[in-house]
Design a protein around this motif. Sequence first.
Motif, short mmCIF file in Angstrom:
data_model
loop_
_atom_site.label_atom_id
_atom_site.label_comp_id
_atom_site.label_asym_id
_atom_site.label_seq_id
_atom_site.Cartn_x
_atom_site.Cartn_y
_atom_site.Cartn_z
N LEU A 194 6.67 17.10 71.95
CA LEU A 194 6.92 18.42 72.58
C LEU A 194 8.41 18.68 73.15
CD1 LEU A 194 5.85 21.17 73.49
CD2 LEU A 194 4.79 20.28 75.45
N GLU A 195 9.03 17.40 73.53
CA GLU A 195 10.23 17.57 73.79
C GLU A 195 11.24 17.65 72.71
OE1 GLU A 195 10.33 13.98 77.34
OE2 GLU A 195 10.38 13.26 75.43
N ALA A 196 10.88 17.11 71.48
CA ALA A 196 11.83 17.36 70.46
C ALA A 196 11.54 18.94 69.95
CB ALA A 196 11.19 16.57 69.16
N VAL A 197 10.52 19.55 70.09
CA VAL A 197 10.22 20.79 69.97
C VAL A 197 11.12 21.68 70.75
CG1 VAL A 197 8.48 23.02 69.80
CG2 VAL A 197 8.18 20.70 68.79
N MET A 230 13.77 20.91 72.45
CA MET A 230 15.01 20.51 72.33
C MET A 230 15.60 21.35 71.05
SD MET A 230 16.44 18.98 74.66
CE MET A 230 18.46 18.99 73.91
N GLU A 231 14.85 21.39 70.04
CA GLU A 231 15.16 22.27 68.82
C GLU A 231 15.21 23.66 69.17
OE1 GLU A 231 15.98 21.44 65.72
OE2 GLU A 231 15.82 19.31 66.33
N ARG A 232 14.50 24.29 69.84
CA ARG A 232 14.67 25.61 70.43
C ARG A 232 15.85 25.78 71.10
NH1 ARG A 232 10.06 28.78 68.68
NH2 ARG A 232 9.41 27.23 67.12
N LEU A 233 16.43 25.07 72.11
CA LEU A 233 17.43 24.91 72.69
C LEU A 233 18.66 24.77 72.10
CD1 LEU A 233 16.13 23.13 76.05
CD2 LEU A 233 17.29 25.43 76.03
N TRP A 234 18.61 23.80 71.10
CA TRP A 234 19.82 23.78 70.22
C TRP A 234 20.02 24.99 69.32
CZ3 TRP A 234 17.76 18.37 69.52
CH2 TRP A 234 18.58 17.38 70.11
N SER A 235 18.85 25.63 68.85
CA SER A 235 19.13 26.92 68.06
C SER A 235 19.42 28.16 68.74
CB SER A 235 17.57 27.09 67.24
OG SER A 235 16.55 27.46 68.16
N LEU A 236 18.89 28.14 70.11
CA LEU A 236 19.42 29.33 71.04
C LEU A 236 20.62 29.29 71.21
CD1 LEU A 236 16.03 29.75 72.92
CD2 LEU A 236 17.00 31.32 71.18
N ASP A 280 12.07 20.01 82.75
CA ASP A 280 12.61 19.13 83.91
C ASP A 280 12.69 17.51 83.59
OD1 ASP A 280 13.00 18.89 86.72
OD2 ASP A 280 11.06 17.88 86.81
N ASN A 281 11.72 17.02 82.68
CA ASN A 281 11.94 15.80 82.35
C ASN A 281 13.08 15.46 81.46
OD1 ASN A 281 9.39 15.01 83.62
ND2 ASN A 281 8.21 15.21 81.68
N LEU A 282 13.42 16.63 80.63
CA LEU A 282 14.25 16.47 79.72
C LEU A 282 15.60 16.69 80.59
CD1 LEU A 282 13.40 18.73 76.81
CD2 LEU A 282 13.72 16.18 76.76
N LEU A 285 19.05 17.79 79.26
CA LEU A 285 19.44 19.18 79.43
C LEU A 285 20.25 19.32 80.64
CD1 LEU A 285 15.99 20.89 79.04
CD2 LEU A 285 17.79 20.94 77.42
N VAL A 286 21.16 20.19 80.77
CA VAL A 286 21.85 20.76 82.06
C VAL A 286 21.16 22.07 82.38
CG1 VAL A 286 24.28 21.38 83.00
CG2 VAL A 286 23.88 19.56 81.12
#
Length: 125
Positions: A7-10, A12-18, A47-49, A55-56
């Motif tokens: 789920l963390e990877a999913v 992160m993928e969304r955040l990188w794409s956005l 929050d964990n990320l 994440l910032v």
Amino acid sequence: MQRLGELEAVVMERLWSLNRPVAVRDVLEELHGDRPLAYTTVMTVMDNLHRKGMLVREKDGRAYRYRAAQPRDEYTATIMGQALASSTNPSAALLHFLETIPSDNIALLREALGEHDPHDDERRS
């Protein structure tokens, strides 16, 4: 740097794409089509990320807006470097890796090495 859970990877993928600061609700809406998730689940993952340094976040009213701490390609390079550094025989590990990558990636690697020698910066110092 730790490897990411599923789920963390999913997320992160969304955040990188956005590629912009987003609220938890934004990510939840992005993921809603793929799988039903609770707001608190996504909030906990983000929050964990953040605690892992992936994440910032910045305060936006009562909530936070999150963005990736580094671009996807830098994260990938870090993971690759850590994997190589953890090997008892980095040379053999690198050779095995090169045997497994597609030829078009080898061409990219040759091109990148021809354009940039990271040790040139050290020699100039």
